[in-house]
Motif scaffolding. Structure first.
Motif, PDB file in Angstrom:
ATOM      1  N   ILE A 143       0.118  -7.927   8.727  1.00 23.29           N
ATOM      2  CA  ILE A 143       0.022  -7.276   7.420  1.00 23.29           C
ATOM      3  C   ILE A 143      -1.344  -6.609   7.330  1.00 23.29           C
ATOM      4  O   ILE A 143      -2.363  -7.216   7.656  1.00 23.29           O
ATOM      5  CB  ILE A 143       0.177  -8.288   6.266  1.00 23.29           C
ATOM      6  CG1 ILE A 143       1.456  -9.113   6.445  1.00 23.29           C
ATOM      7  CG2 ILE A 143       0.178  -7.569   4.919  1.00 23.29           C
ATOM      8  CD1 ILE A 143       2.732  -8.314   6.433  1.00 23.29           C
ATOM      9  N   ARG A 144      -1.356  -5.366   6.884  1.00 16.99           N
ATOM     10  CA  ARG A 144      -2.603  -4.607   6.798  1.00 16.99           C
ATOM     11  C   ARG A 144      -2.900  -4.265   5.342  1.00 16.99           C
ATOM     12  O   ARG A 144      -2.047  -3.746   4.633  1.00 16.99           O
ATOM     13  CB  ARG A 144      -2.472  -3.318   7.601  1.00 16.99           C
ATOM     14  CG  ARG A 144      -2.042  -3.532   9.042  1.00 16.99           C
ATOM     15  CD  ARG A 144      -3.162  -3.288   9.994  1.00 16.99           C
ATOM     16  NE  ARG A 144      -3.589  -1.902   9.938  1.00 16.99           N
ATOM     17  CZ  ARG A 144      -4.811  -1.496  10.289  1.00 16.99           C
ATOM     18  NH1 ARG A 144      -5.712  -2.354  10.674  1.00 16.99           N
ATOM     19  NH2 ARG A 144      -5.122  -0.216  10.242  1.00 16.99           N
ATOM     20  N   VAL A 145      -4.106  -4.569   4.896  1.00 16.78           N
ATOM     21  CA  VAL A 145      -4.503  -4.259   3.521  1.00 16.78           C
ATOM     22  C   VAL A 145      -5.889  -3.620   3.580  1.00 16.78           C
ATOM     23  O   VAL A 145      -6.901  -4.303   3.594  1.00 16.78           O
ATOM     24  CB  VAL A 145      -4.538  -5.518   2.634  1.00 16.78           C
ATOM     25  CG1 VAL A 145      -4.828  -5.139   1.186  1.00 16.78           C
ATOM     26  CG2 VAL A 145      -3.230  -6.285   2.720  1.00 16.78           C
ATOM     27  N   ARG A 146      -5.909  -2.306   3.665  1.00 16.24           N
ATOM     28  CA  ARG A 146      -7.182  -1.585   3.748  1.00 16.24           C
ATOM     29  C   ARG A 146      -6.998  -0.189   3.177  1.00 16.24           C
ATOM     30  O   ARG A 146      -5.918   0.398   3.286  1.00 16.24           O
ATOM     31  CB  ARG A 146      -7.637  -1.499   5.209  1.00 16.24           C
ATOM     32  CG  ARG A 146      -9.036  -0.935   5.377  1.00 16.24           C
ATOM     33  CD  ARG A 146      -9.412  -0.817   6.843  1.00 16.24           C
ATOM     34  NE  ARG A 146     -10.668  -0.094   6.977  1.00 16.24           N
ATOM     35  CZ  ARG A 146     -11.048   0.509   8.094  1.00 16.24           C
ATOM     36  NH1 ARG A 146     -10.290   0.468   9.167  1.00 16.24           N
ATOM     37  NH2 ARG A 146     -12.199   1.155   8.140  1.00 16.24           N
ATOM     38  N   LYS A 147      -8.037   0.361   2.570  1.00 22.78           N
ATOM     39  CA  LYS A 147      -7.944   1.694   1.988  1.00 22.78           C
ATOM     40  C   LYS A 147      -7.579   2.713   3.066  1.00 22.78           C
ATOM     41  O   LYS A 147      -8.169   2.741   4.142  1.00 22.78           O
ATOM     42  CB  LYS A 147      -9.267   2.081   1.336  1.00 22.78           C
ATOM     43  CG  LYS A 147      -9.593   1.291   0.071  1.00 22.78           C
ATOM     44  CD  LYS A 147     -10.892   1.767  -0.549  1.00 22.78           C
ATOM     45  CE  LYS A 147     -11.197   1.000  -1.832  1.00 22.78           C
ATOM     46  NZ  LYS A 147     -12.478   1.434  -2.433  1.00 22.78           N
ATOM     47  N   MET A 148      -6.595   3.549   2.751  1.00 30.66           N
ATOM     48  CA  MET A 148      -6.122   4.541   3.712  1.00 30.66           C
ATOM     49  C   MET A 148      -7.220   5.515   4.128  1.00 30.66           C
ATOM     50  O   MET A 148      -7.312   5.910   5.288  1.00 30.66           O
ATOM     51  CB  MET A 148      -4.936   5.311   3.137  1.00 30.66           C
ATOM     52  CG  MET A 148      -3.610   4.601   3.284  1.00 30.66           C
ATOM     53  SD  MET A 148      -3.135   4.500   5.017  1.00 30.66           S
ATOM     54  CE  MET A 148      -1.809   3.312   4.910  1.00 30.66           C
ATOM     55  N   ALA A 149      -8.056   5.919   3.179  1.00 25.24           N
ATOM     56  CA  ALA A 149      -9.117   6.877   3.493  1.00 25.24           C
ATOM     57  C   ALA A 149     -10.070   6.315   4.541  1.00 25.24           C
ATOM     58  O   ALA A 149     -10.559   7.043   5.410  1.00 25.24           O
ATOM     59  CB  ALA A 149      -9.887   7.241   2.228  1.00 25.24           C
TER      60      ALA A 149
END
Length: 202
Positions: A143-149
């Motif tokens: 699972i990945r939780v990081r700002k796309m930018a």
């Protein structure tokens, strides 16, 4: 005993939903369909997606960007090709010893080893190194939780996608629409946290 009939959806309700979706006067659906057609339609969008996520294409993108992750991905491929990761039967033998041979494992109760959350690509390589060194199972889902930018700026999102292709793992990229990031007052910016916007983001 529960009344199964309570689960029935009233036909009038279904008709209302269909009328809403099919109405030419519905700007929400019309704009969505126009947007899909702008990019070639459903089949073309899916074709481009399949092409974009091919390992060779992902590696080529990283190569053109002079990404430092190329060497890590090559190493990961080598480990996979050399069967460096422990197999399920070998892991069962490691944990149970001789009992593993006589134990019947019911695959209907199988679970997926998941890492949540794996924010950065180097963490994937660290996990692979530990799995090989200690004879641990490699997780099958991330699972990945990081700002796309952020992760598009450092090409982390491309490298991670390539890593998932190599390991055969499934993964989830969390979109920024989930609204869990704190606002000026410290509270989540999404006041409807847990609602449709959050689910869509995940």
């Amino acid at each position: 005993m529960s009344n199964r009939q309570k689960l029935k959806i009233d036909e009038n309700r279904l008709r209302e939903i269909n009328n809403f979706l099919l109405s030419d006067d519905n700007p929400l659906v019309t704009n969505l369909l126009d947007l899909i057609e702008k990019y070639g339609g459903v089949n073309e969008i899916n074709r481009k997606a399949r092409e974009a996520r091919k390992l060779d294409n992902l590696l080529a993108k990283l190569d053109t960007k002079n990404s430092p992750y190329i060497k890590d991905l090559q190493w990961l491929q080598e480990q996979r090709n050399n069967d460096a990761f422990i197999t399920i039967p070998d892991y069962q033998q490691k944990i149970l010893g001789d009992k593993a041979k006589s134990t019947k494992f019911d695959d209907s109760f199988a679970v997926t080893l998941e890492i949540s959350a794996c924010q950065y690509f180097p963490w994937l390589i660290a996990e692979a190194e530990q799995s090989i060194e200690k004879g641990e199972l490699m997780p099958g889902r991330f699972i990945r939780v990081r700002k796309m930018a952020e992760q598009t700026a450092d090409n982390d999102v491309i490298a991670f996608a390539a890593g998932m292709q190599i390991t055969g793992s499934s993964y989830v990229e969390t979109l920024d629409t989930k609204g869990t990031y704190p606002g000026p007052d410290g509270a989540p910016v999404n006041v409807h946290l847990g609602g449709p916007a959050t689910i869509t983001g995940y």
